[in-house]
Design an enzyme around this catalytic site. Structure first.
Site, short mmCIF file in Angstrom:
data_model
loop_
_atom_site.label_atom_id
_atom_site.label_comp_id
_atom_site.label_asym_id
_atom_site.label_seq_id
_atom_site.Cartn_x
_atom_site.Cartn_y
_atom_site.Cartn_z
N ASP A 15 0.85 -1.19 0.00
CA ASP A 15 0.00 0.00 0.00
C ASP A 15 0.89 1.25 0.00
O ASP A 15 1.90 1.29 0.71
CB ASP A 15 -0.89 -0.03 1.26
CG ASP A 15 -2.03 0.97 1.20
OD1 ASP A 15 -3.19 0.53 1.27
OD2 ASP A 15 -1.77 2.17 1.09
N ASN A 33 -12.99 -2.94 3.21
CA ASN A 33 -14.04 -1.92 3.26
C ASN A 33 -14.97 -2.03 2.05
O ASN A 33 -14.51 -2.19 0.93
CB ASN A 33 -13.41 -0.53 3.29
CG ASN A 33 -12.49 -0.34 4.48
OD1 ASN A 33 -12.77 -0.82 5.57
ND2 ASN A 33 -11.38 0.36 4.28
N GLN A 70 -14.42 2.78 2.03
CA GLN A 70 -13.82 2.34 0.76
C GLN A 70 -13.55 3.57 -0.12
O GLN A 70 -14.43 4.41 -0.31
CB GLN A 70 -14.76 1.37 0.02
CG GLN A 70 -14.13 0.78 -1.24
CD GLN A 70 -15.03 -0.26 -1.92
OE1 GLN A 70 -16.20 -0.42 -1.58
NE2 GLN A 70 -14.46 -0.95 -2.90
N HIS A 93 -10.45 -5.03 -2.69
CA HIS A 93 -9.10 -5.28 -2.17
C HIS A 93 -9.20 -5.62 -0.69
O HIS A 93 -10.06 -5.11 0.02
CB HIS A 93 -8.18 -4.08 -2.38
CG HIS A 93 -8.76 -2.78 -1.89
ND1 HIS A 93 -9.70 -2.09 -2.62
CD2 HIS A 93 -8.55 -2.08 -0.76
CE1 HIS A 93 -10.04 -1.00 -1.95
NE2 HIS A 93 -9.37 -0.98 -0.81
N HIS A 98 -7.07 -5.49 2.75
CA HIS A 98 -5.89 -4.95 3.41
C HIS A 98 -5.29 -6.02 4.31
O HIS A 98 -6.02 -6.71 5.03
CB HIS A 98 -6.26 -3.78 4.32
CG HIS A 98 -6.77 -2.57 3.62
ND1 HIS A 98 -5.98 -1.49 3.34
CD2 HIS A 98 -8.01 -2.26 3.15
CE1 HIS A 98 -6.70 -0.56 2.74
NE2 HIS A 98 -7.94 -0.99 2.61
#
Ligand code: 5GP
Ligand code: ZN
Length: 136
Positions: free
Chosen positions: A32, A88, A95, A101, A103
């Site tokens: 990230d 999210n 989000q 995706h 995390h």
């Protein structure tokens, strides 16, 4: 299906470079760019699904296998003391990129991050009402 306008489609499929930790024919795991902690990574399916609602069951199952593999690697190689999986759905839920995706946030002693919520205090009746709404 890929979405021409989606940045994570481009990253997942290698059109935009990323710090890739793992790749197979269905997923790419990247660092990230705004990490919560050292090693904060994102698991991206190569196909475009906006969120969990769109994600096919089979892809979800395969994605969890990738999460397990990466979790083990992170503990082994980064020496993290714990790990949060965060995912999210919807802007109200935080989000910001509308390509599914997951995390993976390695946790360290004193990392200063807090992933959580303020616990409520529902009555037995409220819990039962909610249970009836959701359960089959
Ligand atoms: P969300 O808030 O949608 O659950 O998470 C989006 C995440 O994507 C954020 O943690 C943000 O730092 C990360 N992010 C946004 N754009 C990029 C990008 O172009 N590359 C990478 N590697 N991460 C990104
Ligand atoms: Zn996409």
């Amino acid at each position: 299906m890929k979405d021409e306008k989606c940045i994570f489609c481009k990253i997942a499929n290698g059109e935009i470079p990323s710090k890739t930790l793992y790749e197979d024919d269905r997923f790419r795991v990247i660092l990230d760019l705004g990490p919560a902690t050292r090693g904060h990574a994102l698991i991206l399916p190569k196909e475009h699904y906006a969120d969990l609602y769109e994600l096919p069951e089979e892809t979800a199952a395969e994605l969890m296998k990738v999460a397990k593999k990466m979790a083990a690697r992170m503990r082994e190689r980064l020496g993290c003391a714990g790990l949060n999986l965060v995912q999210n759905n919807g802007d109200l839920a935080g989000q910001t990129v509308f390509h599914f995706h997951m995390h993976m946030i390695p946790r360290y002693q004193g990392d200063g991050q807090k992933i959580g919520w303020k616990p409520g205090g529902p009555t037995e009746e409220e819990l039962e009402e909610i249970r009836r709404e959701i359960a089959d």
